[in-house]
Design a protein around this motif. Structure first.
Motif, mmCIF file in Angstrom:
data_model
loop_
_atom_site.group_PDB
_atom_site.id
_atom_site.type_symbol
_atom_site.label_atom_id
_atom_site.label_comp_id
_atom_site.label_asym_id
_atom_site.label_seq_id
_atom_site.Cartn_x
_atom_site.Cartn_y
_atom_site.Cartn_z
ATOM 1 N N THR A 1 59.226 53.949 84.341
ATOM 2 C CA THR A 1 60.148 55.094 84.495
ATOM 3 C C THR A 1 61.349 54.703 85.806
ATOM 4 O O THR A 1 60.905 54.257 86.476
ATOM 5 N N TYR A 2 62.455 55.340 85.309
ATOM 6 C CA TYR A 2 63.626 55.264 86.373
ATOM 7 C C TYR A 2 63.827 56.733 86.692
ATOM 8 O O TYR A 2 64.190 57.491 85.978
ATOM 9 N N MET A 3 63.348 56.962 87.844
ATOM 10 C CA MET A 3 63.548 58.476 88.224
ATOM 11 C C MET A 3 62.599 59.489 87.374
ATOM 12 O O MET A 3 63.455 60.449 87.119
ATOM 13 N N GLY A 4 61.600 58.961 86.996
ATOM 14 C CA GLY A 4 60.797 60.054 85.975
ATOM 15 C C GLY A 4 61.318 59.881 84.587
ATOM 16 O O GLY A 4 60.708 60.517 83.800
ATOM 17 N N ILE A 5 62.450 59.168 84.362
ATOM 18 C CA ILE A 5 62.746 59.033 82.989
ATOM 19 C C ILE A 5 62.223 57.582 82.395
ATOM 20 O O ILE A 5 62.510 56.623 82.877
ATOM 21 N N PHE B 1 71.396 59.153 87.353
ATOM 22 C CA PHE B 1 70.234 58.817 88.343
ATOM 23 C C PHE B 1 69.622 57.439 87.686
ATOM 24 O O PHE B 1 69.469 56.479 88.398
ATOM 25 N N ARG C 1 67.188 54.149 94.539
ATOM 26 C CA ARG C 1 65.863 53.901 94.647
ATOM 27 C C ARG C 1 65.088 54.715 93.653
ATOM 28 O O ARG C 1 65.391 55.807 93.420
ATOM 29 N N ASN C 2 63.923 54.203 93.270
ATOM 30 C CA ASN C 2 63.201 55.059 92.202
ATOM 31 C C ASN C 2 62.385 56.085 92.999
ATOM 32 O O ASN C 2 61.578 55.751 93.804
ATOM 33 N N GLN C 3 62.616 57.164 92.265
ATOM 34 C CA GLN C 3 61.916 58.309 92.988
ATOM 35 C C GLN C 3 61.666 59.345 92.054
ATOM 36 O O GLN C 3 62.023 59.271 90.873
ATOM 37 N N ASP C 4 60.928 60.541 92.458
ATOM 38 C CA ASP C 4 60.754 61.703 91.460
ATOM 39 C C ASP C 4 62.200 62.120 91.204
ATOM 40 O O ASP C 4 63.066 62.476 92.420
ATOM 41 N N PHE C 5 62.286 62.716 89.963
ATOM 42 C CA PHE C 5 63.835 63.168 89.663
ATOM 43 C C PHE C 5 64.172 64.305 90.549
ATOM 44 O O PHE C 5 65.295 64.513 91.110
ATOM 45 N N ALA D 1 65.251 63.847 94.120
ATOM 46 C CA ALA D 1 66.786 63.458 94.099
ATOM 47 C C ALA D 1 67.697 64.490 93.727
ATOM 48 O O ALA D 1 68.749 64.647 94.272
ATOM 49 N N LEU E 1 69.939 58.054 98.908
ATOM 50 C CA LEU E 1 69.513 57.688 97.419
ATOM 51 C C LEU E 1 69.453 56.242 97.105
ATOM 52 O O LEU E 1 68.811 55.838 96.365
#
Ligand code: SF4
Ligand code: SF4
Lengths: 285, 198
Positions: free
Chosen positions: A245-249, B138, B148-152, B155, B194
């Motif tokens: 996933t990229y930011m949960g997507i 994002f 950076r990859n993180q929880d939506f 961010a 970010l």
């Protein structure tokens, strides 16, 4: 007269042969076809006799590698010779189709027509008579389908569309959970979708595992194991139990679904709590 | 008077309602007040929206679509995520200045009166066009390695919380400078928090 088949093995684990031996209608298939040679069951010819055999269909299991020997036979040469004579070639299993698992160890191993997503050196020789049945292993019904039929509508990787136009997601008993974005928290349960948290590849894997069941009763996703995407040229992947996933997507959208459409729909689906689905329906504990 | 079509009329009603709500507060303003401001009968107003709650929901959707459209344009540009952040911040602050009722409604009415939006606007439904574009922004930034990859939500909260906070300070008259004075540094701060550091 029965049509004659030679089943040739390249670099393989035997998995497709074993799968094929589980074909429920094997007896009736053997009424129409005769195996002149199969490495696992009694057949009139031996490997050393194949050079001069008269036959119709060549089934290939396993990857191909130039200079690779079995006994005193150069398998690649033998394949080339038989492939020229065959009326139809059926490549069974992901190794024979794309190079498969063994290619991870030896990159020179390829499938008959394809080397992962690229066309192989053999493509131009045999593209017009080869049917590809990928899978690790290939489903016995799919193999039988390719042996028994002659006119196919094929996709870009020469896979029959009747089997591979759909994704494995189609027919999964968890579709209701997929729609409402309710994920299974562990393997082997009967409830929840395996997409986000278990890495299910079915929404972008071509195959009929959930339409033509294994052993006529089950499939990976029905029993609670994510699909690994074994019918695709990208197989084997690493990190099988993980959806990138990229930011949960999800990095890959379900086949043919535009990103915005997917995000809108899933955003809305997630907005609803569906108590019937978030609750355990069967396995209470 | 030239006849105006139903859609335009609806838009007019929404713009007027937005202004009244953000000036007087959601609960203070009645459907009758809105009708009066528009020189129309209350009965006629109910032809467009059958309750104040229904109007409230359409308004948040209306704002969300408007914001989404602009962010979508930014998303489509062939520029870096850093530049996109600057454009989104500029756009947001500009909207807060030019159409403060848009942002006010979002912050003061939608976010703080959740009960009004409980039915028909569950979760992200009514803000989904906007949230979808922020997600696309994002996602593309992470995919191209810039962010950076993180929880939506970590961010999203950082981004929107910061912007919302500034607009709130502006609305309360607490900012020493014009809000656009801060765009550059705020964009920089958001980008720094970010960006992908590896
Ligand atoms: S488990 Fe896999 S195949 Fe089944 S619904 Fe979920 S994503 Fe689709
Ligand atoms: S479910 Fe997926 S991994 Fe399993 S056999 Fe079918 S295509 Fe292959």
């Amino acid at each position: 007269m029965k049509a004659k088949i030679i089943w040739l093995q390249g670099v393989t684990c035997n998995g497709n042969s074993h799968s094929f031996l589980n074909l429920p209608s094997l007896a009736s298939l053997l009424q129409q076809f005769e195996f002149l040679y199969h490495p696992l069951f009694p057949s009139p010819l031996q490997l050393m006799d194949l050079h001069t055999a008269d036959f119709d269909i060549l089934v290939v299991e396993g990857g191909l590698k130039q200079g690779w020997k079995k006994g005193d036979k150069d398998l690649y040469e033998l394949f080339f010779h038989l492939a020229q004579k065959a009326k139809k070639i059926v490549a069974v299993g992901s190794c024979a189709v794309f190079g498969g698992v063994f290619k991870e160890f030896d990159p020179t191993i390829t499938g008959v027509l394809f080397d992962k997503t690229k066309k192989s050196k053999l493509y131009e020789h045999f593209f017009n008579k080869t049917v590809n049945i990928p899978g690790c292993p290939a489903h016995p019904e799919w193999i039988a389908f390719a042996i028994e039929n002659d006119s196919f509508s094929l996709d870009e990787y020469h896979r029959p569309k009747e089997i591979f136009a759909f994704t494995v997601h189609s027919g999964c008993t968890r579709n209701e959970y997929f729609e409402w974005k309710v994920d299974a928290k562990s393997f082997g349960t009967k409830e929840g979708c395996l997409f986000y948290e278990q890495g299910c590849q079915a929404p972008f894997t071509h195959g009929s595992c959930n339409r033509i069941l294994w052993n006529e009763i089950n499939s990976k996703t029905r029993s609670g194991t994510p699909c690994f995407g074994c019918t695709e040229p990208t197989f084997p992947k690493t990190g099988l139990f993980h959806t990138k996933t990229y930011m949960g997507i999800p990095a890959n959208m379900p086949l043919g679904v535009p990103k915005r459409a997917y995000l809108t729909i899933t955003g809305i689906a997630k907005s609803f709590q569906i108590p019937r689905l978030t609750r355990k329906l069967i396995d209470e504990n | 008077m030239a006849k105006i079509n139903k859609e335009d009329r609806k838009k007019q009603i929404m713009d007027t309602a937005l202004k009244l709500f953000s000036k007087e507060g959601f609960f203070e303003v009645t459907m009758a007040d809105i009708a009066k401001e528009l020189h129309m009968s209350v009965g006629n107003l109910y032809n467009y929206f059958n309750s104040k709650d229904a109007l409230a929901k359409e308004l948040i959707l209306y704002i969300s679509k408007h914001l989404a459209e602009e962010i979508r344009k930014i998303n489509m540009m062939q520029i870096t995520s850093k530049e996109k952040i600057r454009k989104i911040v500029d756009f947001y602050f500009h909207t807060a200045k030019e159409r403060p009722e848009f942002i006010e409604y979002f912050l003061r009415i939608y976010l703080s009166n959740r009960e009004v939006f409980k039915h028909g606007c569950e979760g992200m439904i009514c803000v989904s066009p906007f949230v979808t574009e922020i997600m696309v922004f994002f996602e593309e930034g992470v995919r191209n390695g810039e962010l950076r990859n993180q929880d939506f939500f970590s961010a999203f909260g950082l981004f929107m919380g910061y912007l919302g906070g500034m607009v709130f300070l502006m609305g309360e008259g607490l900012l020493p400078n014009d809000i656009e004075f801060y765009s550059q540094e705020i964009s920089e701060n958001i980008y720094r928090s970010l960006k992908n550091e590896s």
